[in-house]
Design a protein around this motif. Structure first.
Motif, PDB file in Angstrom:
ATOM      1  N   TRP A  12       0.148  11.609  33.534  1.00  0.00           N
ATOM      2  CA  TRP A  12       0.764  10.308  33.807  1.00  0.00           C
ATOM      3  C   TRP A  12       1.725   9.937  32.682  1.00  0.00           C
ATOM      4  N   ASP A  15       5.651  10.770  32.601  1.00  0.00           N
ATOM      5  CA  ASP A  15       6.721   9.989  33.216  1.00  0.00           C
ATOM      6  C   ASP A  15       7.529   9.197  32.191  1.00  0.00           C
ATOM      7  N   TYR A  16       6.957   8.974  31.018  1.00  0.00           N
ATOM      8  CA  TYR A  16       7.713   8.299  29.967  1.00  0.00           C
ATOM      9  C   TYR A  16       8.945   9.101  29.560  1.00  0.00           C
ATOM     10  N   ALA A  18      11.123  10.597  31.342  1.00  0.00           N
ATOM     11  CA  ALA A  18      12.295  10.391  32.199  1.00  0.00           C
ATOM     12  C   ALA A  18      12.947   9.070  31.791  1.00  0.00           C
ATOM     13  N   ARG A  20      15.078   6.968  32.812  1.00  0.00           N
ATOM     14  CA  ARG A  20      15.320   5.864  33.737  1.00  0.00           C
ATOM     15  C   ARG A  20      14.092   5.548  34.582  1.00  0.00           C
ATOM     16  N   SER A  21      12.962   6.132  34.236  1.00  0.00           N
ATOM     17  CA  SER A  21      11.745   5.852  34.993  1.00  0.00           C
ATOM     18  C   SER A  21      11.253   4.441  34.712  1.00  0.00           C
ATOM     19  N   SER A  22      10.407   3.948  35.610  1.00  0.00           N
ATOM     20  CA  SER A  22       9.835   2.618  35.420  1.00  0.00           C
ATOM     21  C   SER A  22       9.025   2.547  34.134  1.00  0.00           C
ATOM     22  N   ALA A  24       9.442   4.322  31.370  1.00  0.00           N
ATOM     23  CA  ALA A  24      10.330   4.323  30.217  1.00  0.00           C
ATOM     24  C   ALA A  24      10.960   2.950  30.018  1.00  0.00           C
ATOM     25  N   ARG A  25      11.336   2.312  31.107  1.00  0.00           N
ATOM     26  CA  ARG A  25      11.925   0.976  31.011  1.00  0.00           C
ATOM     27  C   ARG A  25      10.887  -0.038  30.534  1.00  0.00           C
ATOM     28  N   ALA A 192      12.570  -3.325  39.755  1.00  0.00           N
ATOM     29  CA  ALA A 192      11.411  -2.521  39.351  1.00  0.00           C
ATOM     30  C   ALA A 192      10.137  -3.320  39.581  1.00  0.00           C
TER      31      ALA A 192
END
Length: 219
Positions: A12, A15-16, A18, A20-22, A24-25, A192
């Motif tokens: 899980w 995903d950080y 990426a 532009r991932s949620s 990361a944001r 988001a």
């Protein structure tokens, strides 16, 4: 993170990576709030601060900020993470950044006994927690947070919007208001599903943790 049946928390965290991932944001917002909290949270008489991060993962929301902020070296940090791989990563990262005042423990943040030897914090992070709890556990945890904090302390939290009608983060906001917190910031992107809040504990309210009690268990 805490135990959740069927969830691979190490994967899980991938995903950080990426940009532009949620996740990361969301991470960028949490770090921004922590930077602000390090400027606004109260201090102890000696001038330092204590920080507790519940279900801290690999510490990426806390450690880079402490390393970069002018007040970061004055913080005694406690990162609580049950997954040994993630807590190991956090421990190694803290060491590589020279954060000697950060203690990473591989423990269950949902158990009240975990906090028996922990002093009250000036900053608490509960990120990636509330979206994995039942409504009852969410309310129980919010009600317990004042027992971990000094008056005027700041908590930073996250919650996804959830599925269906309504926004489940509003339930968390209502919980903080009910238990004596003043909202300082709330980020709700239109594009988001993540939400990030920051609240200040107005005053001591007599909350205490009962020995052997459970604050929460991941679903």
């Amino acid at each position: 993170m805490n135990v959740s049946v069927g969830q691979d928390w190490v994967r899980w965290h991938g995903d950080y990576e990426a940009p532009r991932s949620s996740l990361a944001r969301r991470l960028a917002v949490v770090r921004c709030h922590l930077w602000r909290a390090l400027g606004e949270a109260p201090r102890d008489p000696a001038g330092g601060r204590r920080l507790i991060s519940l279900c801290a993962g690999d510490g990426r929301d806390v450690l880079p900020v402490l390393a970069a902020h002018p007040a970061g070296t004055d913080v005694r940090g406690l990162l609580l993470e049950l997954d040994p791989e993630l807590s190991g990563r956090a421990r190694r990262t803290a060491g590589s950044m020279g954060l000697r005042s950060v203690d990473v423990r591989t423990v269950d943040a949902g158990a009240a006994d975990t906090y028996r030897d922990v002093g009250r914090a000036h900053i608490v992070l509960a990120c990636g927690v509330f979206g994995n709890l039942s409504d009852a556990d969410m309310r129980r945890t919010v009600a317990a947070l004042p027992a971990l904090m000094v008056p005027g302390g700041i908590v930073i939290w996250t919650r996804g919007r959830g599925l269906g009608a309504g926004d489940r983060s509003d339930d968390v906001r209502d919980g903080f208001a009910a238990y004596g917190f003043l909202e300082l910031a709330f980020v709700r992107p239109e594009d988001a599903r993540f939400r990030v809040g920051m609240s200040r504990l107005r005053k001591a309210n007599g909350a205490r943790l009962e020995p052997g009690a459970r604050l929460f268990q991941f679903l």
